[in-house]
Motif scaffolding. Sequence first.
Motif, PDB file in Angstrom:
ATOM      1  N   VAL A 139      26.232  35.364  43.568  1.00 52.53           N
ATOM      2  CA  VAL A 139      26.939  35.390  42.199  1.00 52.53           C
ATOM      3  C   VAL A 139      27.857  36.641  42.307  1.00 52.53           C
ATOM      4  O   VAL A 139      29.322  36.326  41.869  1.00 52.53           O
ATOM      5  CB  VAL A 139      26.133  35.649  41.021  1.00 52.53           C
ATOM      6  N   GLN A 182      34.776  25.571  36.666  1.00 51.28           N
ATOM      7  CA  GLN A 182      33.583  26.566  36.964  1.00 51.28           C
ATOM      8  C   GLN A 182      32.420  26.116  36.046  1.00 51.28           C
ATOM      9  O   GLN A 182      31.514  26.138  36.676  1.00 51.28           O
ATOM     10  CB  GLN A 182      34.114  27.979  36.433  1.00 51.28           C
ATOM     11  N   ASP A 183      32.622  25.515  35.047  1.00 50.03           N
ATOM     12  CA  ASP A 183      31.242  24.846  34.307  1.00 50.03           C
ATOM     13  C   ASP A 183      30.914  23.794  35.118  1.00 50.03           C
ATOM     14  O   ASP A 183      29.665  23.615  35.091  1.00 50.03           O
ATOM     15  CB  ASP A 183      31.944  24.059  32.826  1.00 50.03           C
ATOM     16  N   THR A 186      28.945  25.395  37.771  1.00 50.26           N
ATOM     17  CA  THR A 186      27.593  25.850  37.483  1.00 50.26           C
ATOM     18  C   THR A 186      26.418  24.751  37.329  1.00 50.26           C
ATOM     19  O   THR A 186      25.304  24.972  37.292  1.00 50.26           O
ATOM     20  CB  THR A 186      27.729  26.718  36.080  1.00 50.26           C
ATOM     21  N   TRP A 190      25.739  25.436  41.640  1.00 51.49           N
ATOM     22  CA  TRP A 190      26.759  25.953  42.595  1.00 51.49           C
ATOM     23  C   TRP A 190      27.176  25.285  43.666  1.00 51.49           C
ATOM     24  O   TRP A 190      27.389  25.720  44.771  1.00 51.49           O
ATOM     25  CB  TRP A 190      26.156  27.375  42.780  1.00 51.49           C
TER      26      TRP A 190
END
Length: 329
Positions: A139, A182-183, A186, A190
Amino acid sequence: MVHRLTWFEPQRGDDQLREFFITALMDLGASLILQDQSGRYLCITSLPPRWQLKEGIPPTDLSIFGSEIAVRLEELKAGLTSHGDRAELEVEAGDDTFFEFRCRLVEMADKKLHLITVVIDRTEDRRRERLLRALLREVSHRSKNLLAIIQSIASQTARHAGTLDMFLGKFRGRLHALSQSQDLITDSSWRGAYFRDLLKQQVDRYVQENADLVKVSGDNVLLTPNASLHIGLALHELVVNAVSHGDFLQRRIPIEVSCQRIEKPGGPEVKIVWVEPYGAREEIDSKSGRFGSTVLERVVPSSVNGVASHHLRDGEVRYELQFPLEIFD
């Protein structure tokens, strides 16, 4: 009968209580060892399978756990001298297994001191801790990469924005495109994002009522997190430029988008092609220094170790990007 926080019926037989405690310890995955003050073993329950009692040999720390652990336990127990003294020890027992020994000196009903040792398997706990540390490092690494991308977007946007309002408008749009990608990353734990999902995000935002005018074909490739962020940004630029400067909506001529997985001797690659028809639109030199061109021709291809071409000619805007595909295990 009440002893501190323990209660049981006085008439309850010892056999029932013994069966209850042994069963409970087995369910808890804990082993209980009771020794007198001299170290003689009096009782063992639920010994972990990796250690065995040897038939005909009285149990000792040495005979059960081996010399290395026995020496450490001896040192630990030697420091316990009074009722209530306690100490803990964690050992790696081989094969990536971990056990915690909790030793405590207690005074029993006969007023004599006895040593209680609880052995707990901590293997899964340690594996989860290692996984958590690895995830936190990942992360942190990805956050730094994301911040670097945002910094680059801000810098390039400022370089090619004539006014503050222009900067804010372009920067917010690009930042939103980044957050949408990015959503998806996630949501996939990942692993990355699929190409068609990245395209759909931008189409839904800018031409939702005319989604049929953006046609996609080919392979729905799963892209790495890094590739997902940058391909999402490239698709954002292409869609925004088409809506802002193109005439495909007025002419009702669809944009053709394809994504192909290509097998190469050095490994698979991905080829993305964007073909946007244009009519009366004034031709804009794709190398004029606009940030949209900088993203499409430099930032994105360099970030995915690929090559790109971006042209406005022969009645179409054509963008091609080809880059190595990282394979997921």
